[in-house]
Scaffold this motif. Structure first.
Motif, PDB file in Angstrom:
ATOM      1  N   THR A  27      47.887 -32.441 -27.648  1.00 36.39           N
ATOM      2  CA  THR A  27      47.627 -31.132 -28.239  1.00 36.39           C
ATOM      3  C   THR A  27      46.527 -30.401 -27.465  1.00 36.39           C
ATOM      4  OG1 THR A  27      48.299 -31.802 -30.460  1.00 36.39           O
ATOM      5  CG2 THR A  27      46.787 -29.936 -30.302  1.00 36.39           C
ATOM      6  N   VAL A  28      46.808 -29.153 -27.125  1.00 41.16           N
ATOM      7  CA  VAL A  28      45.833 -28.277 -26.470  1.00 41.16           C
ATOM      8  C   VAL A  28      45.632 -27.056 -27.362  1.00 41.16           C
ATOM      9  CG1 VAL A  28      45.320 -26.855 -24.461  1.00 41.16           C
ATOM     10  CG2 VAL A  28      46.492 -29.054 -24.159  1.00 41.16           C
ATOM     11  N   GLU A  29      44.403 -26.842 -27.802  1.00 36.31           N
ATOM     12  CA  GLU A  29      44.087 -25.684 -28.644  1.00 36.31           C
ATOM     13  C   GLU A  29      43.426 -24.607 -27.799  1.00 36.31           C
ATOM     14  OE1 GLU A  29      41.161 -24.359 -32.350  1.00 36.31           O
ATOM     15  OE2 GLU A  29      41.528 -26.488 -31.970  1.00 36.31           O
ATOM     16  N   MET A  30      44.062 -23.433 -27.741  1.00 37.46           N
ATOM     17  CA  MET A  30      43.495 -22.299 -27.006  1.00 37.46           C
ATOM     18  C   MET A  30      43.628 -21.044 -27.849  1.00 37.46           C
ATOM     19  SD  MET A  30      44.634 -22.889 -23.028  1.00 37.46           S
ATOM     20  CE  MET A  30      43.463 -21.628 -22.477  1.00 37.46           C
ATOM     21  N   GLU A  31      42.519 -20.368 -28.045  1.00 35.73           N
ATOM     22  CA  GLU A  31      42.517 -19.156 -28.857  1.00 35.73           C
ATOM     23  C   GLU A  31      43.441 -18.101 -28.264  1.00 35.73           C
ATOM     24  OE1 GLU A  31      41.363 -16.455 -31.925  1.00 35.73           O
ATOM     25  OE2 GLU A  31      41.617 -18.614 -31.682  1.00 35.73           O
ATOM     26  N   THR A  32      44.108 -17.377 -29.144  1.00 31.68           N
ATOM     27  CA  THR A  32      44.999 -16.305 -28.718  1.00 31.68           C
ATOM     28  C   THR A  32      44.256 -15.310 -27.830  1.00 31.68           C
ATOM     29  OG1 THR A  32      46.238 -16.486 -30.783  1.00 31.68           O
ATOM     30  CG2 THR A  32      46.501 -14.461 -29.524  1.00 31.68           C
ATOM     31  N   GLY A  33      44.880 -14.968 -26.707  1.00 34.56           N
ATOM     32  CA  GLY A  33      44.287 -14.004 -25.801  1.00 34.56           C
ATOM     33  C   GLY A  33      43.519 -14.620 -24.655  1.00 34.56           C
ATOM     34  N   THR A  34      43.462 -15.957 -24.581  1.00 34.05           N
ATOM     35  CA  THR A  34      42.688 -16.610 -23.521  1.00 34.05           C
ATOM     36  C   THR A  34      43.559 -17.128 -22.384  1.00 34.05           C
ATOM     37  OG1 THR A  34      42.717 -18.709 -24.733  1.00 34.05           O
ATOM     38  CG2 THR A  34      40.824 -17.262 -25.090  1.00 34.05           C
ATOM     39  N   GLY A  35      44.846 -16.775 -22.375  1.00 37.08           N
ATOM     40  CA  GLY A  35      45.695 -17.158 -21.250  1.00 37.08           C
ATOM     41  C   GLY A  35      46.363 -18.502 -21.406  1.00 37.08           C
ATOM     42  N   LYS A  36      46.894 -18.757 -22.575  1.00 41.59           N
ATOM     43  CA  LYS A  36      47.572 -20.026 -22.858  1.00 41.59           C
ATOM     44  C   LYS A  36      48.768 -20.233 -21.940  1.00 41.59           C
ATOM     45  CE  LYS A  36      49.489 -19.711 -26.846  1.00 41.59           C
ATOM     46  NZ  LYS A  36      50.873 -19.273 -26.572  1.00 41.59           N
ATOM     47  N   THR A  37      49.590 -19.190 -21.767  1.00 38.90           N
ATOM     48  CA  THR A  37      50.786 -19.316 -20.932  1.00 38.90           C
ATOM     49  C   THR A  37      50.404 -19.570 -19.476  1.00 38.90           C
ATOM     50  OG1 THR A  37      51.878 -17.749 -22.417  1.00 38.90           O
ATOM     51  CG2 THR A  37      52.992 -18.273 -20.351  1.00 38.90           C
ATOM     52  N   TYR A  38      49.428 -18.836 -18.974  1.00 42.32           N
ATOM     53  CA  TYR A  38      48.930 -19.068 -17.615  1.00 42.32           C
ATOM     54  C   TYR A  38      48.510 -20.530 -17.475  1.00 42.32           C
ATOM     55  CZ  TYR A  38      45.800 -18.938 -13.547  1.00 42.32           C
ATOM     56  OH  TYR A  38      45.190 -19.205 -12.341  1.00 42.32           O
ATOM     57  N   THR A  39      47.828 -21.048 -18.483  1.00 47.68           N
ATOM     58  CA  THR A  39      47.298 -22.409 -18.413  1.00 47.68           C
ATOM     59  C   THR A  39      48.404 -23.438 -18.303  1.00 47.68           C
ATOM     60  OG1 THR A  39      45.334 -21.763 -19.673  1.00 47.68           O
ATOM     61  CG2 THR A  39      45.868 -24.108 -19.604  1.00 47.68           C
ATOM     62  N   TYR A  40      49.450 -23.317 -19.123  1.00 52.45           N
ATOM     63  CA  TYR A  40      50.463 -24.376 -19.025  1.00 52.45           C
ATOM     64  C   TYR A  40      51.374 -24.197 -17.816  1.00 52.45           C
ATOM     65  CZ  TYR A  40      53.778 -21.593 -22.057  1.00 52.45           C
ATOM     66  OH  TYR A  40      54.617 -20.648 -22.625  1.00 52.45           O
ATOM     67  N   ILE A  41      51.490 -22.974 -17.305  1.00 47.57           N
ATOM     68  CA  ILE A  41      52.223 -22.830 -16.034  1.00 47.57           C
ATOM     69  C   ILE A  41      51.439 -23.524 -14.922  1.00 47.57           C
ATOM     70  CG2 ILE A  41      53.020 -21.205 -14.280  1.00 47.57           C
ATOM     71  CD1 ILE A  41      53.565 -19.187 -16.504  1.00 47.57           C
ATOM     72  N   ARG A  42      50.146 -23.314 -14.893  1.00 48.00           N
ATOM     73  CA  ARG A  42      49.328 -23.972 -13.870  1.00 48.00           C
ATOM     74  C   ARG A  42      49.345 -25.490 -14.049  1.00 48.00           C
ATOM     75  NH1 ARG A  42      44.510 -21.668 -10.620  1.00 48.00           N
ATOM     76  NH2 ARG A  42      43.915 -23.503  -9.416  1.00 48.00           N
ATOM     77  N   THR A  43      49.424 -25.944 -15.283  1.00 49.87           N
ATOM     78  CA  THR A  43      49.497 -27.385 -15.544  1.00 49.87           C
ATOM     79  C   THR A  43      50.749 -27.981 -14.907  1.00 49.87           C
ATOM     80  OG1 THR A  43      48.267 -27.122 -17.615  1.00 49.87           O
ATOM     81  CG2 THR A  43      49.563 -29.132 -17.372  1.00 49.87           C
ATOM     82  N   MET A  44      51.857 -27.250 -14.943  1.00 50.30           N
ATOM     83  CA  MET A  44      53.087 -27.729 -14.287  1.00 50.30           C
ATOM     84  C   MET A  44      52.842 -27.942 -12.790  1.00 50.30           C
ATOM     85  SD  MET A  44      55.938 -25.207 -15.925  1.00 50.30           S
ATOM     86  CE  MET A  44      56.004 -24.866 -17.675  1.00 50.30           C
ATOM     87  N   TYR A  45      52.221 -26.969 -12.167  1.00 51.18           N
ATOM     88  CA  TYR A  45      51.937 -27.083 -10.733  1.00 51.18           C
ATOM     89  C   TYR A  45      51.068 -28.311 -10.442  1.00 51.18           C
ATOM     90  CZ  TYR A  45      53.744 -22.439  -9.368  1.00 51.18           C
ATOM     91  OH  TYR A  45      54.544 -21.356  -9.087  1.00 51.18           O
ATOM     92  N   GLU A  46      50.029 -28.504 -11.257  1.00 50.81           N
ATOM     93  CA  GLU A  46      49.106 -29.617 -11.019  1.00 50.81           C
ATOM     94  C   GLU A  46      49.769 -30.971 -11.270  1.00 50.81           C
ATOM     95  OE1 GLU A  46      46.260 -29.852  -9.683  1.00 50.81           O
ATOM     96  OE2 GLU A  46      45.546 -27.785  -9.607  1.00 50.81           O
ATOM     97  N   LEU A  47      50.587 -31.072 -12.320  1.00 49.43           N
ATOM     98  CA  LEU A  47      51.291 -32.326 -12.582  1.00 49.43           C
ATOM     99  C   LEU A  47      52.277 -32.648 -11.459  1.00 49.43           C
ATOM    100  CD1 LEU A  47      51.972 -32.032 -16.438  1.00 49.43           C
ATOM    101  CD2 LEU A  47      50.340 -33.551 -15.293  1.00 49.43           C
TER     102      LEU A  47
END
Length: 856
Positions: free
Chosen positions: A109-129
């Motif tokens: 579970t990753v908790e990120m407040e709305t408006g802080t770039g949640k979608t950007y974060t998990y797209i970047r996570t794909m690249y890093e994984l």
């Protein structure tokens, strides 16, 4: 314009939290492949029939690629999770946590407040994984088509940015049951492959939705779900609280995921939480907008059917304040509602043409400081309505107040190159646009009211521009004056450029005849559950965000029926108004409501107006105003309660239990786990040094000391100072920022040309200092001096009393004159021999005088 993206520490931390959970996993360069045997069989049968031979090229085309398996033990994975949780001060998991009924797979579970770039974060996570472990197959599961389209757009917007960082692009596809060939491409490509799918596509019972489970000719009688499952994809759930039904969770297992990542700001259930960026963190780090609220209250009837709404108090530097009031007025064509600027002493009875409901209603007081008036003995605050207020009246007031807030924000941000957007939520599409049987379109009730109110508001704002140049300044902080002068015609030209019917647009569902439909309507055969009706005309609003943020695009007001649900948002939404009935029992509706506009705004060059760009002016520029359908107090309290509920796992006290079991490390990397004995000593030590209060909460002084890293520590823990400081910083006071009351904010002062003159600036530089006068009083000396002065100078006059004998009245004078031997009335003053104050001590006079002087 093009949106600009940059690497932000909190997003990189969220990415690292996921990657670190698989530390020890072998980095795989080679691709794990599988043979799609049914495809081979089909081709072999075709070859036997003379339809083609099966050679090496055919075999290569029948190869798919899958994610390599996790090759670390479950115990090692748990240790990695716990280590990550310690890094981010989270409660450590005792076991691998899974949804009820799910016996395999891992959930993080990753908790990120709305408006802080949640979608950007998990797209970047794909690249890093993919970079770290070679994993290349991903499925993003979303609860609605609105979110699905927003996610797809995010991939498009960030492609160039990630190309620069990682040297490759991800080209995702949206699952469509009528295009199963996309699944074949998903399985066969060796590069990073991403499928975006909403839950209805694999979870609904409709015949079309079941195609993912059906044997299709395109796959040699195999089922699409089987091909997907063979890739062992990593599942990313966007807003899991909306898809966590028992049936949906079970259906997800058909994908045979390697593991599942869950991203949201408002999780209902958390499994192995590894990162937290909650509402409090986001606000304190200037990552989201500041929230203001404009309450609207119906106070009740005046006893008759009259109507009165106090819209605004108008304050001037050279005139008495005026009240902008809406009331009913008798005219030749009947009764209508008018808005007029009234002064103290005005009679609504006279102004209304003698309407009886306003008899004796005279404005007795206009208070610009507290934003209220007194009329006929009643106090009415700005934003309050009296009398005969129906649903339409209330919605009109909401729309009017939204437009006013919008224009007020535009006046300030226009010269900064920031376009302002406002968002209306409605509960029924036909309130915005109506189609008749012939398909002809007409305005709905709310759209019609909007255009009326907008034209009126534009007329009002034009009256304000009676000078060549204007400048706005914060009365509470003159140093934050908006320095850019703006010619009056530039902003007015922008406002007047587009007609009222051109500046608003809607995001709604459409049926096959292109007519708007209510989103609650279910379509499909009897007994079947239809898929979401959110497939809509979203080209501008959903697909062309850059155009929407341009001043060249007329649309500035957006109506949507996807009210209070996750989905569409835009960085330049500055006003949100819900023209809908709120569902009872909703525990997070205010957070969902404000979430559509929490993202920091961008200017016309696509540059985010964050702390790095504009410094501590972030919350001066980025302020989201909610036009609430309740009082400000109710809205603020409700929002604070919702935020507090989301912070339930954050420690508020540094108790002994808080310290027990925490892992701390020194500069050499040596780690120890705090024992019960050490925790007890540390807790008591911090209490004795006033870092903690009696309730184990951090004191205000202690907070400052901790922030500076200078709190006292037991000698044996001194080497762990950075770790303990970090630990104590995770304890928060329980104070949640309160939304600002938009009604209480001071109107900016309009300055004339004299402000910029050299003479005034020189004078201002001399007098604008804040001075503080302090007095040190020696209390004992003051008392002694007071006693000496009282003894020496205090004079108490002699006390006397007067004795009166006989009172002669006019009526008895003649009778008394005829009486012999009767004395005339006399008066006698006698000195009092006994001192009635002999028990009073002069020292008390001195003390009383000293206290009086001190208070004065």
């Amino acid at each position: 314009m093009k949106l600009q993206f940059k690497e932000q520490d909190f997003q990189l931390e969220a990415v690292a939290s996921v990657v670190s959970c698989f530390a020890g996993q072998e980095s795989i360069d080679k691709k794990f492949s599988f043979e799609r045997s049914q495809d081979l069989l089909r081709k072999a049968q075709n070859a036997a029939k003379g339809l083609g031979d099966l050679y090496e090229n055919d075999i290569n085309e029948s190869i798919g690629y899958r994610n390599s398996p996790i090759n670390i033990t479950e115990q090692q994975l748990l240790e990695n999770i716990r280590s990550t949780q310690r890094t981010f001060d989270l409660v450590e998991s005792h076991t691998i946590e899974r949804p009820q009924g799910i016996i395999s797979g891992y959930n993080l579970t990753v908790e990120m407040e709305t408006g802080t770039g949640k979608t950007y974060t998990y797209i970047r996570t794909m690249y890093e994984l993919h970079k770290q472990y070679g994993w290349s197959k991903y499925i993003i599961i979303v609860p609605s088509i609105a979110i699905r389209e927003g996610v797809y757009k995010s991939f498009e917007l960030t492609q160039e940015h990630f190309q620069d960082v990682f040297g490759q692009k991800i080209v995702p596809f949206i699952y469509n049951s009528s295009s199963p060939q996309d699944i074949e491409t998903f399985a066969s490509e060796a590069r990073i492959s991403v499928m975006i799918i909403n839950t209805q596509a694999f979870n609904a019972r409709g015949a079309d939705a079941r195609r993912i489970y059906m044997e299709l000719d395109q796959f040699g009688s195999r089922r699409p779900i089987e091909i997907i499952a063979q890739t062992n994809p990593i599942i990313i759930i966007d807003e899991p609280q909306s898809v966590d039904g028992e049936q949906t969770l079970q259906s997800m297992q058909d994908f045979k995921p390697l593991f599942t990542l869950r991203y949201s700001a408002t999780h209902k259930v958390e499994y192995n939480k590894i990162y937290r960026l909650d509402a409090l963190d986001a606000y304190n780090k200037f990552l989201v907008k500041k929230i203001a609220a404009k309450g609207i209250v119906f106070k009740g009837s005046m006893g008759r059917s009259g109507y009165l709404y106090l819209e605004q108090i108008l304050v001037s530097t050279d005139k008495a304040p005026l009240a902008l009031v809406e009331f009913e007025k008798r005219t030749n064509t009947g009764t209508k509602r008018v808005r007029e600027k009234l002064k103290r002493g005005d009679s609504l009875f006279e102004l209304s043409g003698g309407m009886p409901q306003y008899e004796h209603y005279v404005i007795q007081e206009i208070d610009g400081n507290f934003n209220r008036i007194e009329i006929h003995g009643q106090v009415i605050n700005v934003g309050e309505a009296l009398g005969d207020v129906n649903e339409t009246d209330f919605r009109r007031i909401q729309i009017r107040e939204t437009i006013k807030s919008h224009l007020k924000k535009e006046k300030v941000l226009f010269s900064r190159g920031i376009k302002v957007l406002s968002l209306f939520f409605i509960d029924s599409v036909d309130k915005y646009r109506v189609y008749n049987e012939q398909g002809e379109e007409s305005l709905g009730e709310y759209a019609d009211i909007f255009e009326q109110e907008y034209r009126m508001a534009c007329t009002d704002i034009a009256e304000l521009f009676n000078e060549d140049y204007v400048q706005y300044i914060d009365t509470n902080n003159p140093s934050k004056a908006h320095k850019a002068y703006m010619p009056k015609d530039e902003f007015l030209e922008y406002i007047n450029r587009d007609a009222a019917n051109q500046i608003h647009s809607g995001y709604f569902s459409i049926d096959k005849k292109k007519k708007l439909v209510d989103p609650s309507t279910k379509r499909g055969k009897k007994g079947e559950e239809a898929a979401s009706d959110d497939i809509s005309a979203y080209d501008l609003i959903m697909k062309d965000k850059e155009r929407l943020l341009s001043f060249d695009e007329p649309t500035r007001f957006i109506f949507s029926h996807s009210a209070l649900k996750e989905g569409w948002d835009n960085p330049n939404v500055f006003q949100i108004c819900a023209l809908k009935h709120v569902e009872s029992g909703s525990q997070i509706r205010r957070r969902q409501e404000v979430g559509r506009g929490m993202r920091l705004c961008v200017n016309v060059h696509g540059i985010r107006q964050d702390f790095d760009t504009i410094g501590d002016q972030v919350h001066d520029i980025n302020k989201l105003t909610i036009i609430a359908s309740e009082s400000y107090e109710d809205f603020a309290k409700g929002l604070q309660n919702e935020i507090a509920a989301s912070l339930k796992d954050r420690p508020q006290k540094a108790t002994e239990e808080f310290f027990i079991g925490k892992m701390i490390a020194n500069d050499r990397g040596e780690e120890i786990r705090i024992s019960k004995e050490t925790a007890n000593k540390l807790n008591k030590f911090l209490y004795k040094k006033d870092i903690l209060d009696d309730d184990n909460k951090i004191t205000p002084e202690g907070k400052s000391i901790i922030e500076a890293g200078k709190m006292p520590l037991p000698e044996n823990l001194e080497v762990f100072r950075p770790a303990i400081t970090h630990l104590l910083k995770s304890v928060y006071s329980g104070e949640i920022p309160k939304p600002e009351n938009d009604r209480k904010t001071k109107e900016p002062i309009k300055l004339n040309a004299n402000f910029a003159k050299k003479e005034f600036q020189e004078l201002w530089a001399k007098i604008n200092f804040k001075s503080i006068y302090t007095v040190d009083i020696d209390s004992e000396k003051l008392i002694q001096d007071s006693k000496i002065n009282i003894n020496a100078k205090l004079h108490i006059a002699d006390r006397t009393y007067e004795v009166k004998e006989g009172e002669l009245t006019e009526s008895s004078k003649e009778d008394l004159e005829n009486l012999k031997g009767f004395d005339a009335p006399t008066r006698m003053t006698i000195k009092l021999k006994t001192n009635v104050y002999n028990d009073v001590r002069y020292a008390n006079y001195g003390l009383i005088l000293a206290l009086f002087l001190f208070l004065v």
